[in-house]
Design a protein around this motif. Structure first.
Motif: not given
Length: 648
Positions: A415-421, A490-502, A523-531
C-alpha cells in the motif's frame, strides 16, 4: 608490486591444492565467448579445476588471472565450494579489470549460495556492476530471491531469465509453474502490478487451473480459450500432464467411510463439539457419507489407532489438539485380536446413533500374530505437528496466527507504507505474531518495523503513549512551563516517523487502544492508519463498539464477514441455531465445514498444486509438504456496520 602479489597468491594456491586428488566429473564442452564488456565470460570445459590451477602458476599476470577465474568457476561445478571461495577471496585482493572483477564476484556469490549463505551470496551478487547481466548471473539472482522468500521477485527474475534464454523443456516449464503454484492470493495481486515476458499468460493459466482443475470438461473448455490467446506460451508444454492429473482426480472414488478424531469430553469438549457441528452442517449436502466421531479425550491414542485399523476408515479427519496430533503420528499401530470403538457416535443419513463398545471384526490371519503397521488411510490433521514428517497420505490444515500476520505485513507493504509500528500483547502468541509481521515487513521493505509490547491493565495505555513518543513531548512542555513564568499553551506531538500502526489485541484491548491512539495524535499531524489481526474482531459488536473502533481495518475469515461467506444459507441456519455463539467458536465451526469439504479435494490439490478451495476459513491451498494454509479477507469497522475491504 602487482606481479609480486600475484606470484604470492599463485604460490599459496599451488601449495594448498598441489596434493589434492582430481575429480572424476567430465563437464560438457563449452565455447569461450565474451558476452558483454562488463562481465567477461571465461570458461574452459576441457580441463579440471586443478589443471587450471596448475597452469596458472606458469603464466603471466593477465593469463594467470583468467586461469584462476576459470578454476574458481570449475571448482563450483565440481562442488568443491570452499576451494572456489578461497580463490575468489585471494583474487579480490588484486587489481582486476571491471569484467574480471564482476566475474570474480559472480563466482564468490555462487559459491556462497551453494554453501547455504544466502544473505552473503545476495550481498556479493549485488556488487556486480553491469547493466547487461549474463545467464549465470540471472539464474543465480532468481534462485536467491526464491531462497529469501521473495516469491514475487523470484518469479519476475525467472521470467527475465527466460526472456533471454527461452523455456525449451517440460522440466523448465514445470519449475516455473511450481513457483506460480505457491502464490497466495495476496502475492498474486502484487504480481499483477509487475511486468515481465509471458507474465500475463502465466497468470491466466494459474487462474484457469485454480478454478477448473476439478473437472476435465471445465478444464478443457478453459484451456482451449487460453491456448487460442497464448499459442506460443511455455505453459503449453504442461497441458498433457495437467489433463492426465485432472482425469486421475475425476476418476477417483469419493470417500464414504470417514472417521473424525476430536475431543468430545473434558475441558476441550466445547471446541470438539463445535467442530462436530460444522462437519455435520457440511455433511447435510452429502448425506450418502458415513461419519464416525471418536472422542480423543476418552482413551489413549494407541487404542484409538488400533481400533481404526480394525475399523478400516477410508479417510480420517483429525486429531484437533496438538498433543493428540503428535501422538497420533508417533503411534505405531499394534494389531490385536479384537478391536473396540468406545465412546463413538455414528452418523448416517442424518441420524446420530451411539455405538459405544461396538466390536469390530478382526483381520483374518492377524489375531494371534500382533504386528506393527503404519497408518494406511488418508488423514487430514486439524493442527500442525510439532516436528513429525507427514507421509504421502497425511495432510494438515494450518490455522497459524503467524500466517495471518505475514499476509497482513505483505499486503500493507504493497500500500506504499514504509514505517510500521506494531502494538502487540506481551504474550507468547503476541510475540510470535509481531515477529512474523516484522520479518515479512523487513523482507518486503528493507526497513525494520518498531515493536511495542504492552502489558494488560492500566499500564497498557502508558506503554502506547511511550511508543508514540508523546511522553517525551509532554516532558518538553513541562520543562518549558517551569522555565517561563507566563502561562504556555501547548499541544503534545507524537512521533512523525510512523505512517501505519498494526495491532495484535483482543477486542476489549483494541477498544481501549484505538481511541487512545486517536486522541494522542497531534492535531498538527495526519491521522495514522490503523490495522489489526482477526483477534481484534468480535462478531457481537454493538454500535458503541463500532464507534470506538471506527476506521480500524482487520483480517478475518470469510465466514465472519458480510457477503463474504461461501455458503450464506449455511451461515443463516447456523445463526438461527446458535445466535449468541462467540467469534472464536464461529471460527472453529467454519473450520469444521472446510474440513469435510476438503476430504475429496486434498488428493486433487496434491496432484495439481495450483488448485484452490474457496472455503469459509479463507482461500485454501496446499504446499509441497502437504500443509494447507489459508488467505483471509479484510473488513473495516464503520459506525453502522462492518464493511468489506478489497486490499488491492
Amino acid at each position: 608490486m602487482k606481479n609480486a602479489s600475484l606470484i604470492l597468491s599463485l604460490s599459496a594456491l599451488s601449495l594448498l591444492y598441489g596434493c589434492a586428488a582430481p575429480v572424476s566429473k567430465t563437464p560438457s564442452k563449452q565455447v569461450t565467448t565474451p558476452i558483454t564488456p562488463e562481465v567477461e565470460i571465461i570458461e574452459d570445459s576441457e580441463r579440471s579445476a586443478l589443471d587450471l590451477l596448475s597452469a596458472a602458476s606458469t603464466e603471466s599476470n593477465n593469463q594467470a588471472t583468467i586461469l584462476l577465474l576459470q578454476a574458481s568457476a570449475k571448482f563450483i561445478y565440481e562442488q568443491q565450494l570452499e576451494q572456489s571461495l578461497h580463490i575468489s577471496i585471494e583474487l579480490s585482493k588484486l587489481e582486476l579489470s571491471k569484467g574480471q572483477k564482476n566475474y570474480n564476484q559472480l563466482n564468490m556469490a555462487e559459491a556462497l549460495f551453494e554453501l547455504g549463505y544466502i544473505d552473503l551470496a545476495a550481498a556479493e551478487l549485488a556488487k556486480i556492476d553491469t547493466e547487461n547481466p549474463v545467464k549465470r548471473q540471472l539464474f543465480l539472482q532468481a534462485n536467491l530471491n526464491i531462497q529469501q522468500d521473495l516469491l514475487v521477485d523470484g518469479i519476475i527474475s525467472f521470467l527475465n531469465y527466460h526472456q533471454q534464454f527461452p523455456v525449451q523443456t517440460v522440466d523448465e516449464a514445470a519449475y516455473v509453474s511450481s513457483l506460480f503454484s505457491q502464490l497466495t492470493p495476496w502475492q498474486k495481486r502484487a504480481l499483477t502490478k509487475r511486468s515481465a515476458t509471458d507474465l500475463t499468460g502465466w497468470l491466466a493459466y494459474t487462474e484457469l487451473v485454480a478454478n477448473n482443475a476439478y473437472s476435465s470438461s471445465a478444464l478443457n473448455s478453459a484451456l482451449n480459450k487460453w491456448q487460442n490467446k497464448y499459442q506460443q506460451h511455455p505453459a503449453n508444454l504442461l497441458t498433457a500432464d495437467l489433463n492426465a492429473s485432472v482425469l486421475e482426480v475425476e476418476n477417483a472414488s469419493a470417500y464414504k467411510n470417514i472417521a473424525v478424531l476430536i475431543p468430545l469430553s473434558g475441558r476441550e469438549a466445547p471446541l470438539g463439539k463445535t467442530i462436530q457441528a460444522g462437519i455435520i452442517a457440511a455433511y447435510q449436502a452429502q448425506p450418502e457419507r458415513q461419519l464416525t466421531f471418536i472422542d480423543t479425550n476418552a482413551e489413549n491414542m494407541a487404542d484409538i489407532v488400533n481400533n481404526l485399523h480394525d475399523f478400516k476408515p477410508e479417510f480420517v479427519i483429525g486429531p484437533l489438539l496438538k498433543t493428540h496430533v503428535d501422538s497420533y503420528l508417533a503411534t505405531n499401530l499394534q494389531q490385536t485380536d479384537n478391536g473396540y470403538l468406545d465412546d463413538q457416535y455414528h452418523i448416517n443419513n442424518s441420524v446420530e446413533v451411539p455405538i459405544a463398545a461396538q466390536q469390530i471384526d478382526t483381520i483374518t490371519g492377524l489375531q494371534n500374530n500382533p504386528t506393527e503397521q503404519s497408518h494406511t488411510w488418508n488423514t487430514l490433521l486439524l493442527n500442525l505437528p510439532e516436528s513429525s514428517f507427514l507421509s504421502e497420505q497425511q495432510f494438515a490444515l494450518s490455522m497459524l496466527p503467524e500466517d495471518e500476520a505475514s499476509q497482513a505485513a505483505f499486503s500493507l507493504s504493497q500500500q506504499g507504507y514504509k514505517s510500521a509500528l506494531i502494538l502487540s500483547q506481551n504474550t507468547a502468541i503476541g510475540k510470535r505474531m509481531a515477529n512474523s509481521f516484522a520479518q515479512q515487513w523487513q523482507r518486503q521493505t528493507n526497513i525494520d518495523a518498531s515493536i511495542i509490547y504492552y502489558p494488560s491493565g492500566k499500564e497498557m495505555q502508558q506503554a502506547v503513549k511511550k511508543g508514540l513518543d508523546v511522553n517525551l513531548s509532554d516532558e518538553r512542555i513541562y520543562l518549558m512551563r517551569n522555565r517561563i513564568k507566563e502561562n504556555v499553551k501547548a499541544e503534545a506531538r507524537n512521533r512523525r516517523d510512523v505512517d501505519m500502526i498494526y495491532m495484535f489485541a483482543t477486542p476489549d484491548q483494541a477498544r481501549l487502544l484505538k481511541p487512545y491512539i486517536d486522541v494522542n495524535i497531534s492535531p498538527f499531524a495526519n491521522a495514522i492508519p490503523m490495522y489489526a489481526s482477526s483477534r481484534s474482531y468480535n462478531v457481537d459488536t454493538d454500535r458503541n463498539t463500532r464507534r470506538d473502533l471506527n476506521g480500524l481495518t482487520f483480517t478475518e475469515i470469510p465466514w465472519l464477514l458480510p457477503s463474504k461467506q461461501v455458503n450464506p444459507l449455511m451461515s443463516a441456519d447456523a445463526k438461527k441455531i446458535w445466535p449468541n455463539r462467540n467469534s472464536q467458536l464461529e471460527r472453529i465451526y467454519a473450520m469444521g465445514i472446510d474440513a469435510l469439504q476438503l476430504v475429496d479435494k486434498v488428493k486433487a490439490m496434491q496432484l495439481v498444486p495450483m488448485l484452490r478451495h474457496k472455503g469459509e476459513t479463507g482461500t485454501l491451498q496446499m504446499d509441497a509438504n502437504r500443509i494447507i494454509s489459508r488467505t483471509l479477507s479484510w473488513g473495516k469497522y464503520r459506525t453502522s456496520r462492518i464493511q468489506n475491504v478489497n486490499m488491492q
